[in-house]
Design a protein around this motif. Structure first.
Motif, PDB file in Angstrom:
ATOM      1  N   MET A   1       6.549   5.272  -0.049  1.00 24.42           N
ATOM      2  CA  MET A   1       7.031   4.345  -1.066  1.00 24.42           C
ATOM      3  C   MET A   1       7.768   5.073  -2.190  1.00 24.42           C
ATOM      4  O   MET A   1       8.597   4.487  -2.880  1.00 24.42           O
ATOM      5  CB  MET A   1       5.849   3.554  -1.655  1.00 24.42           C
ATOM      6  N   VAL A   2       7.445   6.361  -2.367  1.00 23.47           N
ATOM      7  CA  VAL A   2       8.061   7.162  -3.423  1.00 23.47           C
ATOM      8  C   VAL A   2       8.711   8.394  -2.798  1.00 23.47           C
ATOM      9  O   VAL A   2       8.061   9.120  -2.045  1.00 23.47           O
ATOM     10  CB  VAL A   2       7.010   7.603  -4.478  1.00 23.47           C
TER      11      VAL A   2
ATOM     12  N   VAL B   1       0.859  -1.182   0.000  1.00 20.31           N
ATOM     13  CA  VAL B   1       0.000   0.000   0.000  1.00 20.31           C
ATOM     14  C   VAL B   1       0.896   1.233   0.000  1.00 20.31           C
ATOM     15  O   VAL B   1       1.684   1.433   0.928  1.00 20.31           O
ATOM     16  CB  VAL B   1      -0.927   0.027   1.223  1.00 20.31           C
ATOM     17  N   ALA B   2       0.767   2.058  -1.030  1.00 23.10           N
ATOM     18  CA  ALA B   2       1.591   3.260  -1.136  1.00 23.10           C
ATOM     19  C   ALA B   2       0.875   4.493  -0.584  1.00 23.10           C
ATOM     20  O   ALA B   2       1.488   5.339   0.070  1.00 23.10           O
ATOM     21  CB  ALA B   2       1.982   3.502  -2.587  1.00 23.10           C
ATOM     22  N   PHE B   3      -0.420   4.611  -0.859  1.00 28.88           N
ATOM     23  CA  PHE B   3      -1.212   5.749  -0.408  1.00 28.88           C
ATOM     24  C   PHE B   3      -2.614   5.260  -0.050  1.00 28.88           C
ATOM     25  O   PHE B   3      -3.131   4.351  -0.681  1.00 28.88           O
ATOM     26  CB  PHE B   3      -1.339   6.824  -1.499  1.00 28.88           C
ATOM     27  N   ALA B   4      -3.213   5.905   0.949  1.00 30.82           N
ATOM     28  CA  ALA B   4      -4.612   5.653   1.302  1.00 30.82           C
ATOM     29  C   ALA B   4      -5.332   6.991   1.326  1.00 30.82           C
ATOM     30  O   ALA B   4      -4.805   7.970   1.867  1.00 30.82           O
ATOM     31  CB  ALA B   4      -4.715   4.967   2.674  1.00 30.82           C
TER      32      ALA B   4
ATOM     33  N   GLY C   1       2.631   0.628   3.795  1.00 34.70           N
ATOM     34  CA  GLY C   1       3.876   0.549   3.041  1.00 34.70           C
ATOM     35  C   GLY C   1       4.725  -0.630   3.459  1.00 34.70           C
ATOM     36  O   GLY C   1       4.284  -1.777   3.435  1.00 34.70           O
ATOM     37  N   TYR C   2       5.952  -0.339   3.893  1.00 34.93           N
ATOM     38  CA  TYR C   2       6.848  -1.390   4.372  1.00 34.93           C
ATOM     39  C   TYR C   2       6.647  -1.680   5.855  1.00 34.93           C
ATOM     40  O   TYR C   2       7.430  -2.421   6.454  1.00 34.93           O
ATOM     41  CB  TYR C   2       8.298  -1.015   4.096  1.00 34.93           C
TER      42      TYR C   2
ATOM     43  N   GLU D   1      -5.285  -9.103   4.777  1.00 39.48           N
ATOM     44  CA  GLU D   1      -4.445  -8.757   3.633  1.00 39.48           C
ATOM     45  C   GLU D   1      -4.731  -7.327   3.189  1.00 39.48           C
ATOM     46  O   GLU D   1      -5.777  -7.063   2.612  1.00 39.48           O
ATOM     47  CB  GLU D   1      -4.682  -9.715   2.463  1.00 39.48           C
ATOM     48  N   ASP D   2      -3.846  -6.448   3.502  1.00 39.50           N
ATOM     49  CA  ASP D   2      -3.834  -5.069   3.014  1.00 39.50           C
ATOM     50  C   ASP D   2      -4.894  -4.143   3.599  1.00 39.50           C
ATOM     51  O   ASP D   2      -4.606  -2.986   3.878  1.00 39.50           O
ATOM     52  CB  ASP D   2      -3.923  -5.020   1.485  1.00 39.50           C
ATOM     53  N   TYR D   3      -6.130  -4.594   3.785  1.00 37.05           N
ATOM     54  CA  TYR D   3      -7.146  -3.650   4.250  1.00 37.05           C
ATOM     55  C   TYR D   3      -8.326  -4.364   4.907  1.00 37.05           C
ATOM     56  O   TYR D   3      -8.543  -5.569   4.738  1.00 37.05           O
ATOM     57  CB  TYR D   3      -7.659  -2.789   3.103  1.00 37.05           C
TER      58      TYR D   3
END
Length: 258
Positions: free
Chosen positions: A250-251, A134-137, A223-224, A205-207
């Protein structure tokens, strides 16, 4: 150790790490931190987004658009979007935090629109190791173009530039973040105490979009994992709120010229 932490420590997921619910912010360093801690390299990422009209930082919205890619750390990251249902907002005040820290969390000073609004995740697909994070929420209040991004502020915080050497945000020790309405905070805190094991089992898983007592909260991996993450507000040309977005680093967009 609190049962919320015990479950996370037992999970064989590198994203999560052990923590204690009883940890409280010891100083302003828990909500304000230098960006140097996150700049692992001076690499300037190459961000490829088809829509060139987006407001800086373009990756905030661009990560939710098909075809967006980032070249960074010698690999390519491709993005896709996941819609995870609506967030119910009844008070107009929103909390973003690690769920383990919910009891001490406070809402942003901004008044947000009341109603039910879609929550979306921008997923980073990292080519070099076939990883997915996940990079952004974000909570999306409007489809209008965003003119300007700024830090989402807690009461008493002064505005700072997007590229400030220090950033506002919240610390994560559980590998999880959330959005919830302030009016639902106490009910959610009780719910987590009683149901942490079942809500965040190995099947997570993720969300998770979880409803309770005509309220809900949206959880997502960060993210990490553990770190310090900032949340931003995007406004349209009239100054109205379009989005609330948390960035999971992440970026390295701060290294890119505006």
């Amino acid at each position: 150790m609190h049962k919320r932490s015990i479950t996370l420590c037992m999970m064989a997921v590198t994203l999560f790490s052990c923590t204690s619910k009883d940890k409280v912010p010891s100083s302003t360093n828990d909500i304000l931190r230098t960006t140097n801690e996150f700049d692992l390299t001076d690499t300037i990422p190459k961000i490829m987004i088809q829509d060139t009209s987006l407001a800086f930082p373009k990756i905030f919205e661009g990560s939710f658009l098909k075809g967006t890619k980032v070249a960074q750390f010698g690999t390519e990251i491709a993005f896709d979007k996941i819609a995870i249902g609506n967030l119910k907002i009844s008070s107009g005040q929103i909390i973003a935090t690690d769920p383990v820290m919910l009891s001490d969390a406070i809402a942003f000073s901004e008044n947000f629109p009341v109603g039910e609004f879609p929550v979306e995740l921008a997923m980073a697909n990292i080519n070099v190791n076939k990883d997915r994070r996940v990079a952004f929420a974000r909570v999306k209040f409007s489809d209008k173009p965003i003119k300007k991004w700024a830090f989402a502020l807690l009461p008493g915080q002064a505005p700072i530039p997007l590229k400030s050497k220090e950033i506002y945000g919240y610390g994560v020790d559980a590998g999880l973040g959330l959005f919830v309405d302030r009016a639902a905070k106490n009910n959610l805190d009780t719910l987590l105490d009683k149901n942490w094991d079942s809500m965040f089992s190995e099947k997570f898983e993720d969300y998770l979009n979880h409803s309770f007592q005509n309220q809900n909260a949206v959880f997502f991996s960060t993210g990490y994992g553990d770190g310090f993450y900032a949340t931003y507000i995007g406004r349209d040309s009239e100054g109205k709120i379009c989005q609330l977005l948390t960035d999971f680093d992440m970026v390295l967009w701060r290294n890119v010229a505006e």
